[in-house]
Design an enzyme around this catalytic site. Structure first.
Site, short mmCIF file in Angstrom:
data_model
loop_
_atom_site.label_atom_id
_atom_site.label_comp_id
_atom_site.label_asym_id
_atom_site.label_seq_id
_atom_site.Cartn_x
_atom_site.Cartn_y
_atom_site.Cartn_z
N HIS A 259 20.33 -28.78 25.65
CA HIS A 259 21.33 -29.06 26.69
C HIS A 259 20.66 -28.75 28.03
O HIS A 259 21.32 -28.26 28.95
CB HIS A 259 22.57 -28.19 26.50
CG HIS A 259 23.29 -28.41 25.21
ND1 HIS A 259 24.36 -27.65 24.81
CD2 HIS A 259 23.11 -29.33 24.23
CE1 HIS A 259 24.80 -28.07 23.63
NE2 HIS A 259 24.05 -29.09 23.25
N GLY B 4 24.59 -20.70 15.69
CA GLY B 4 24.99 -19.52 16.47
C GLY B 4 24.08 -18.32 16.40
O GLY B 4 24.56 -17.19 16.32
N HIS C 80 16.68 -30.70 20.00
CA HIS C 80 17.91 -31.07 20.71
C HIS C 80 18.23 -29.97 21.71
O HIS C 80 18.33 -28.81 21.33
CB HIS C 80 19.06 -31.26 19.71
CG HIS C 80 20.40 -31.29 20.37
ND1 HIS C 80 20.68 -32.09 21.44
CD2 HIS C 80 21.53 -30.59 20.12
CE1 HIS C 80 21.93 -31.90 21.83
NE2 HIS C 80 22.47 -30.98 21.05
N GLY D 36 21.35 -25.61 21.75
CA GLY D 36 20.12 -26.28 21.32
C GLY D 36 19.79 -25.98 19.88
O GLY D 36 20.29 -25.00 19.30
N ASN D 37 18.99 -26.83 19.30
CA ASN D 37 18.54 -26.61 17.92
C ASN D 37 17.31 -27.46 17.67
O ASN D 37 17.08 -28.44 18.37
CB ASN D 37 19.66 -26.92 16.90
CG ASN D 37 20.46 -28.13 17.29
OD1 ASN D 37 19.98 -29.26 17.18
ND2 ASN D 37 21.67 -27.93 17.80
N SER E 8 22.43 -25.36 11.70
CA SER E 8 23.00 -25.80 12.99
C SER E 8 24.10 -26.82 12.75
O SER E 8 23.98 -27.69 11.88
CB SER E 8 21.88 -26.44 13.82
OG SER E 8 22.45 -27.25 14.83
N SER E 9 25.16 -26.75 13.57
CA SER E 9 26.29 -27.68 13.39
C SER E 9 25.85 -29.12 13.67
O SER E 9 26.56 -30.06 13.32
CB SER E 9 27.44 -27.28 14.30
OG SER E 9 27.00 -27.30 15.64
N GLU E 10 24.70 -29.30 14.31
CA GLU E 10 24.21 -30.66 14.62
C GLU E 10 23.23 -31.17 13.55
O GLU E 10 22.44 -32.07 13.83
CB GLU E 10 23.54 -30.69 15.99
CG GLU E 10 24.47 -30.58 17.16
CD GLU E 10 25.43 -31.76 17.35
OE1 GLU E 10 25.40 -32.71 16.53
OE2 GLU E 10 26.20 -31.70 18.30
N HIS F 49 26.69 -34.44 26.86
CA HIS F 49 26.32 -33.45 25.87
C HIS F 49 24.90 -32.89 26.10
O HIS F 49 24.78 -31.71 26.44
CB HIS F 49 26.45 -34.10 24.48
CG HIS F 49 26.11 -33.23 23.33
ND1 HIS F 49 26.42 -33.54 22.04
CD2 HIS F 49 25.44 -32.05 23.27
CE1 HIS F 49 26.00 -32.59 21.24
NE2 HIS F 49 25.39 -31.67 21.96
ZN LIG Z 1 24.27 -30.05 21.43
#
Ligand SMILES: [Zn+2]
Length: 216
Positions: A102, A51, A100, A33-34, A79-81, A163
């Site tokens: 999961h 992370g 965001h 999540g982010n 965040s990678s997103e 996802h």
């Molecule tokens: Zn995600």
């Protein structure tokens, strides 16, 4: 500390506080999540770092980036997103916060194609209707963001295929609440499906419900 630094610190503190809320509400599990907010005046996104353990997160861990992902302040990676967040801010001028997750009940519907139908009255008011599924795209790619933008038109939440879920709002409080409502709607609909009987609202009822909630 000048006015700008104070304002940025204040926003970073809000992100940490809403991240902890998401973690405690089990919208975030582990490091998944982010969330972010958009300072539209400055064109900058403040986002959770990649992370990071939510229970240890501090305001100085929050990363500020521009819409192209260039880091403005902060020592961590965003965040990678971050592209998902940037595409949403580009597309929707009224959105200034993105959450965001999961989260399990909402994400269970992201495994199918039909999303979550408008089966609860509050979905019309807070979420803008049913919750659609954006087509599968590689995590972290621009395509995740572009798919989410299509699925979010006229809505405050959508699912990302295989996802997770995305909720948006004018501010962090609204985006957080929309994430909670989406998970809640998914949970109630799951239970109803298990009970074996679901009454689906007619097109007419849905239109009347939307008109009534929008008139408020
Ligand atoms: Zn995600």
């Amino acid at each position: 500390m000048n006015q700008l630094e104070r304002d940025m610190l204040d926003k970073a503190e809000r992100i940490v506080s809403f991240s902890i809320k998401c973690y405690r509400e089990k919208l975030f599990a582990g490091k998944s999540g982010n969330l972010s907010l958009f300072d539209r005046e400055r064109g900058l996104i403040a986002i959770t770092p990649a992370g990071k353990d939510y229970t240890l997160m501090q305001p100085e861990d929050i990363v500020w980036i521009d819409l192209s992902g260039a880091r403005v302040t902060g020592s961590r990676d965003p965040s990678s997103e971050w592209r998902l967040h940037a595409e949403i801010y580009r597309a929707f001028p009224e959105v200034n916060a993105v959450v965001h997750t999961h989260s399990p009940f909402a994400t269970s519907f992201a495994l199918g194609d039909s999303g979550i139908p408008l089966v609860l009255i509050e979905m019309a008011g807070s979420l803008g209707g049913d919750v659609k599924v954006a087509p599968f795209a590689m995590p972290g790619s621009e395509a995740v963001g572009l798919g989410a933008v299509c699925a979010l038109r006229g809505r405050k939440a959508c699912l990302l295929q295989n996802h997770g879920m995305v909720a948006v709002g004018q501010d962090l409080k609204e985006a957080y609440l929309n994430a909670v409502y989406t998970e809640d709607a998914a949970k109630i609909y799951s239970y109803a499906l298990r009970n074996g009987s679901v009454h689906y609202l007619s097109e007419e009822d849905i239109l009347a419900l939307k008109a009534a909630t929008q008139a408020k």
